[in-house]
Structures are given as structure tokens and as C-alpha cells.
Design a protein around this motif. Structure first.
Motif, PDB file in Angstrom:
ATOM      1  N   GLU A  70     -18.154 -19.525  13.621  1.00  0.00           N
ATOM      2  CA  GLU A  70     -19.526 -19.433  13.106  1.00  0.00           C
ATOM      3  C   GLU A  70     -20.010 -20.706  12.411  1.00  0.00           C
ATOM      4  O   GLU A  70     -21.180 -21.048  12.497  1.00  0.00           O
ATOM      5  N   LEU A  80     -21.121 -24.005   3.373  1.00  0.00           N
ATOM      6  CA  LEU A  80     -20.428 -23.394   2.229  1.00  0.00           C
ATOM      7  C   LEU A  80     -21.143 -22.119   1.790  1.00  0.00           C
ATOM      8  O   LEU A  80     -20.502 -21.098   1.501  1.00  0.00           O
ATOM      9  N   MET A  81     -22.471 -22.167   1.747  1.00  0.00           N
ATOM     10  CA  MET A  81     -23.218 -20.967   1.337  1.00  0.00           C
ATOM     11  C   MET A  81     -22.977 -19.816   2.314  1.00  0.00           C
ATOM     12  O   MET A  81     -22.876 -18.648   1.920  1.00  0.00           O
ATOM     13  N   ARG A  82     -22.859 -20.147   3.590  1.00  0.00           N
ATOM     14  CA  ARG A  82     -22.593 -19.089   4.586  1.00  0.00           C
ATOM     15  C   ARG A  82     -21.178 -18.540   4.420  1.00  0.00           C
ATOM     16  O   ARG A  82     -20.956 -17.327   4.565  1.00  0.00           O
ATOM     17  N   ASP A  93     -20.700 -28.427   5.557  1.00  0.00           N
ATOM     18  CA  ASP A  93     -21.704 -28.990   4.634  1.00  0.00           C
ATOM     19  C   ASP A  93     -22.129 -27.921   3.617  1.00  0.00           C
ATOM     20  O   ASP A  93     -21.578 -26.810   3.594  1.00  0.00           O
ATOM     21  N   SER A  94     -23.120 -28.262   2.795  1.00  0.00           N
ATOM     22  CA  SER A  94     -23.491 -27.351   1.714  1.00  0.00           C
ATOM     23  C   SER A  94     -24.021 -26.015   2.245  1.00  0.00           C
ATOM     24  O   SER A  94     -23.732 -24.955   1.689  1.00  0.00           O
ATOM     25  N   MET A  95     -24.771 -26.079   3.344  1.00  0.00           N
ATOM     26  CA  MET A  95     -25.270 -24.817   3.910  1.00  0.00           C
ATOM     27  C   MET A  95     -24.123 -24.003   4.498  1.00  0.00           C
ATOM     28  O   MET A  95     -24.097 -22.774   4.415  1.00  0.00           O
ATOM     29  N   ASN A 118     -18.910 -23.679  15.014  1.00  0.00           N
ATOM     30  CA  ASN A 118     -19.418 -23.350  16.344  1.00  0.00           C
ATOM     31  C   ASN A 118     -18.500 -23.918  17.426  1.00  0.00           C
ATOM     32  O   ASN A 118     -18.964 -24.483  18.419  1.00  0.00           O
ATOM     33  N   ASP A 121     -18.476 -20.602 -10.028  1.00  0.00           N
ATOM     34  CA  ASP A 121     -17.233 -20.791  -9.256  1.00  0.00           C
ATOM     35  C   ASP A 121     -17.433 -21.610  -7.985  1.00  0.00           C
ATOM     36  O   ASP A 121     -16.483 -21.869  -7.260  1.00  0.00           O
ATOM     37  N   MET A 122     -18.663 -21.984  -7.688  1.00  0.00           N
ATOM     38  CA  MET A 122     -18.921 -22.717  -6.438  1.00  0.00           C
ATOM     39  C   MET A 122     -18.605 -24.192  -6.617  1.00  0.00           C
ATOM     40  O   MET A 122     -19.490 -25.052  -6.682  1.00  0.00           O
ATOM     41  N   VAL A 123     -17.318 -24.484  -6.731  1.00  0.00           N
ATOM     42  CA  VAL A 123     -16.852 -25.859  -6.910  1.00  0.00           C
ATOM     43  C   VAL A 123     -15.768 -26.149  -5.878  1.00  0.00           C
ATOM     44  O   VAL A 123     -15.166 -25.229  -5.312  1.00  0.00           O
ATOM     45  N   ILE A 124     -15.510 -27.433  -5.677  1.00  0.00           N
ATOM     46  CA  ILE A 124     -14.642 -27.865  -4.574  1.00  0.00           C
ATOM     47  C   ILE A 124     -13.252 -27.255  -4.660  1.00  0.00           C
ATOM     48  O   ILE A 124     -12.642 -26.930  -3.637  1.00  0.00           O
ATOM     49  N   GLU A 125     -12.719 -27.062  -5.866  1.00  0.00           N
ATOM     50  CA  GLU A 125     -11.336 -26.583  -5.984  1.00  0.00           C
ATOM     51  C   GLU A 125     -11.143 -25.206  -5.344  1.00  0.00           C
ATOM     52  O   GLU A 125     -10.046 -24.877  -4.914  1.00  0.00           O
ATOM     53  N   HIS A 126     -12.196 -24.420  -5.248  1.00  0.00           N
ATOM     54  CA  HIS A 126     -12.072 -23.081  -4.654  1.00  0.00           C
ATOM     55  C   HIS A 126     -12.337 -23.057  -3.157  1.00  0.00           C
ATOM     56  O   HIS A 126     -12.042 -22.050  -2.497  1.00  0.00           O
ATOM     57  N   LEU A 166     -14.377 -29.687   2.998  1.00  0.00           N
ATOM     58  CA  LEU A 166     -15.555 -30.235   2.335  1.00  0.00           C
ATOM     59  C   LEU A 166     -15.549 -31.767   2.302  1.00  0.00           C
ATOM     60  O   LEU A 166     -16.517 -32.410   2.710  1.00  0.00           O
TER      61      LEU A 166
END
Lengths: 81, 384
Positions: free
Chosen positions: A12, A38-40, A34-36, A15, A57-62, A28
Motif C-alpha cells: 500500500e 507515515l500518516m497512512r 514520506d510524511s504522508m 505500491n 509519539d509520532m517521532v522517528i524512534e517509533h 524514514l
């Protein structure tokens, strides 16, 4: 869980079902996600694993690789009960 | 499914409309728009009424017990309907949602105690410093750095196109604290006018929204103490993303109100303006144009309310925010042009106040993510 996350990202987000991600591949920093994207991924793990990802919690370590995402989901499942 | 609003919300919205009509519409608007003057006195009136307080809980000086995005969006729609100074409503929303709300959501207890009461009362004005000369749509590819030093960070860089920058007392500024990880190193800081090296630059003139000042902020070896970092290192993306969703919701609510006012004015004009011995509204060329304005208003309204509901219920809303931003901002431009057509020659005259609507609307398809960037987001969510 790891397989579910891997399959989702490969099919997804990237693709590209032929791509074979490892648990350690840098998602990342490498620019694969990319940022979008990540949101998905966040929306997907929230729905799939019944957790809530707080904005703090939306940080690179996670989310840096699949292993980190899996560990984070397990941690949130414990917290969210 | 229930499309009705609680009475508490409708009562508050009515109070906002009444306040805006009575207190915010002065005769100086056309002159202020011409000269690019921000109405600090009207800003202060809004502070006293509690508008800025919509973005903070009462324990930090806010106007309601908790921040309620549904109430706020509905109230902002009322403000946009009642207040003809669209620049003022943009200024209020930028301050409340991009700056104040970032601190409300991500701030430490000390940060909330220190900054929110002054911002919620309107005493301090906040700016959201994100865009740079070489990072506009690609906003997280920023050059501004935050070097970690003993006790804090040294910020160096320059932000542009910052709403309220020329008069800001405090800014939430974004800088990269770890360039090795690219955009994921972007970190947010609360920087205020007491800190050396924080320089707000003069007003930059623009096509519309002239009553809200826009400008640059320079950070020249600006030391920011550790306790002023907002959220974790690398949380800049999340902070910006979340505050922008609130920002979009409520800025667009103000515009929705302006569109509703525009429609009412167009209908009234079409009923009163006579040509060929009858009201121009009798001609389908005019009435169909107004019907299109109504359709744009109502589709925008439904999308906005859904977006506010999603945010209120802590649900992901990036896709909905993109669709709303794209649809409503383009609809506002189209309806503003239609309003001028309905008003004919009068609509083209500055003193009539209709042409200002179009100039004010155009900024919306550019700032906070252009229409094309919104299309990119929508397409990405469709897996394209």
C-alpha cells in the motif's frame, strides 16, 4: 504482527509487492516512506491493532523501521489495555 | 446521523455573530485594507470577548473548560459571518490554532502556565514560523538549524511568509536539530521577544488579507533554553501536522462564514438592483450564479463539520483536511468572483467592499498547503 505491517507497507505505501523489506530497513531516513506515508501507516496500525497513537509519539524512534513499529504497537497495546 | 447542533453551541455562535457585527465592523476597514493596517483595538476586543480563549482550557486562561474544536469551528463560522475584516479572522485563527493550540497539545505544564494565559487573553500575539525561502511546499526540507548546546539550543535561520510576524510577541518556530535524519529531525521551539537573536521583520505587502501583517522572522544565534523545546526532539512534523489540522478547520470556518455573508449580500443585491424594469435576480444568468454560490457554501459546510467532528473524536483527518482545504478555498475564490459578477460595476469598486472578498480569498489557495499539494495528499491516500 510484523508480517501484517510489512505486507501493508510493501503493497500500500511502496505500491510494490515485489519489494521485500527486512525488519531493519530504514523507512524514514532512506526516504522510502514520506510524511504522508507515515500518516497512512499510523492510521493502519490504529485500526488493525486497536491502538491510539498520540501525536506526541509520532517521532522517528517509533517508526524508523518495521521492528520499531512492531515494538511500538506492542507497547501501545499494553498501555491502552 | 444527526445534523443538528446543541443549543449551547448555537447560542454561543449567535453571541459571537452579535459581538462581531456590533464591535468589529468599523468604517475604517477600507482604509485599513488599503494601507495594510492591523486593528489591534479589535484584536483586544476579541480577547475580552473570549475568542482567543477558544484555544485554551479555562485553567490556562481559556474561555471554556476544555478546548472543543466543534464549538470553536462553529463559533469561527459565526465570527467570519459577522466580521467583515477577513484579515482579522485569519490573524485570530493563526494565533489560536497554529501557536496556542500547539502549546495546549504538546506543551509542558510550565510552558502552558507561562504562555497560554497571555495568549488566550490576547495580550500576547503568536506566530507560527515554518516556511523558509527554499522550503515552501517542501516545508520540512528546511535550512534553519537548532544546535544543541549546554542548557538549550542555538537557533539560526530565517522564516518567511509568517502570519503576524511583524508584531509577534512569541513564536512557535521549527528548526532541524538533527539534520542527519532529514525532516525527522525537525523540532519545535517556543521563542519569545525576551530572547536575544529573535528579530521580527517589517510588514511585507500582499494582494489581499492586508489587515493581517505578514513578514519574516530572523533567528540569529538565538539561544533557546531546553525548557522551551516544544515536544520531543524530532516531533516537529507531528506538531505542525496536528496544529495545521486545527488551523485549517477553524481558518476555513471563518471563510465559510464569510462565504455565507457574501451569499446573503448577493441575494439582497439581486433582489434590490433593478435593470430592464425588474430585479436582476429575475434573470437566470444571475440567479443560477447565486445558486452555485449556495451549493459551494453548503458542500463546504458539510465537509468542515465532518472534519471538526473527526478532530473532536481524535480520529485521523489528514485526508479530510486536505479535501476540505482544497474544496473550500477554491469555492471561496469562485464564489467571490461570482459575487463581483452579481454586483457588476459596483462589485469592482473598492468602496463597495465586494472586490476585497476576492483578494482575500486568493491567499487561501496558496498558504498552509497549496491546492495542488492538497491534491497530492488526496492522491497519496488513494494509493497513487
Amino acid at each position: 504482527m510484523t508480517n501484517t505491517i510489512t505486507t501493508y507497507i510493501e503493497k500500500e505505501i511502496l505500491n510494490s509487492p515485489d519489494t521485500q523489506l527486512t525488519d531493519q530497513d530504514d523507512l524514514l531516513g532512506s526516504g522510502l516512506v514520506d510524511s504522508m506515508g507515515l500518516m497512512r501507516i499510523i492510521a493502519f496500525i490504529e485500526e488493525e491493532f486497536g491502538i491510539a497513537v498520540p501525536p506526541t509519539d509520532m517521532v522517528i524512534e517509533h517508526f524508523m523501521n518495521i521492528e520499531a513499529i512492531s515494538n511500538y504497537v506492542l507497547k501501545r497495546q499494553t498501555i491502552d489495555g | 446521523m444527526n445534523f443538528s447542533w446543541p443549543k449551547e453551541y448555537t447560542d454561543y455562535r449567535e453571541r459571537v455573530i452579535e459581538f462581531a457585527k456590533k464591535e468589529l465592523n468599523d468604517d475604517a476597514l477600507i482604509q485599513r485594507d488599503h494601507e495594510g493596517i492591523f486593528a489591534r483595538d479589535l484584536w483586544d476586543k476579541c480577547g475580552k470577548f473570549g475568542i482567543q480563549g477558544l484555544g485554551a482550557p479555562t485553567r490556562y486562561g481559556g474561555s471554556h473548560e476544555e478546548v472543543d474544536i466543534l464549538r470553536a469551528a462553529y463559533a469561527m463560522e459565526g465570527l467570519g459571518y459577522g466580521c467583515k475584516d477577513v484579515g482579522l479572522t485569519i490573524a485570530l485563527n493563526a494565533h489560536i490554532w497554529a501557536v496556542q493550540m500547539s502549546i495546549t497539545l504538546f506543551g509542558t505544564e510550565e510552558q502552558k502556565q507561562k504562555y497560554l494565559p497571555k495568549m488566550a487573553s490576547g495580550e500576547w500575539i503568536g506566530a507560527h514560523a515554518l516556511s523558509e525561502e527554499t522550503s515552501g511546499s517542501d516545508v520540512f526540507n528546511m535550512k534553519m538549524t537548532a544546535e544543541k548546546v549546554d542548557g538549550g539550543y542555538i537557533l539560526n535561520g530565517e522564516k518567511r511568509l509568517v502570519t503576524l510576524a511583524p508584531i509577534a510577541d512569541v513564536a512557535v518556530a521549527f528548526a532541524n536539530a538533527n539534520p542527519k535524519v532529514g525532516k525527522w529531525g525537525v523540532t519545535a521551539f517556543i521563542v519569545d521577544k525576551t530572547m536575544q537573536g529573535f528579530e521580527c521583520q517589517p510588514v511585507q505587502h500582499k494582494m489581499g488579507l492586508r489587515t493581517v501583517p505578514l513578514g519574516r522572522i530572523k533567528f540569529n544565534n538565538c539561544f533557546v533554553p531546553e525548557e522551551n523545546r516544544l515536544g520531543k526532539e524530532g516531533a516537529g512534523f507531528s506538531i505542525s501536522n496536528h496544529s495545521l489540522e486545527y488551523d485549517r478547520c477553524c481558518i476555513l470556518a471563518g471563510k465559510l462564514g464569510a462565504m455565507a455573508r457574501q451569499l446573503d449580500e448577493a441575494v439582497a443585491y439581486a433582489k434590490s438592483r433593478q435593470q430592464y424594469g425588474q430585479p436582476i435576480g429575475n434573470f437566470q444568468a444571475v440567479s443560477h450564479r447565486i445558486a452555485d454560490m449556495k451549493l459551494r457554501l453548503e458542500t463546504s459546510r458539510l465537509m468542515l463539520y465532518k472534519m471538526a467532528w473527526l478532530k473532536k473524536n481524535d480520529k485521523p483527518a489528514m485526508l479530510e483536511a486536505a479535501m476540505l482545504k482544497l474544496h473550500l478555498s477554491e469555492a471561496y475564490v469562485a464564489s467571490s468572483l461570482d459575487a463581483i459578477r452579481v454586483h457588476g460595476g459596483n462589485g469592482y469598486l473598492t468602496d463597495f467592499g465586494v472586490e476585497r472578498g476576492l483578494r482575500d480569498a486568493v491567499g487561501g489557495i496558496i498558504y498552509a498547503g497549496t491546492s495542488d499539494i492538497q491534491r497530492n495528499i488526496i492522491a497519496k491516500f488513494l494509493g497513487l
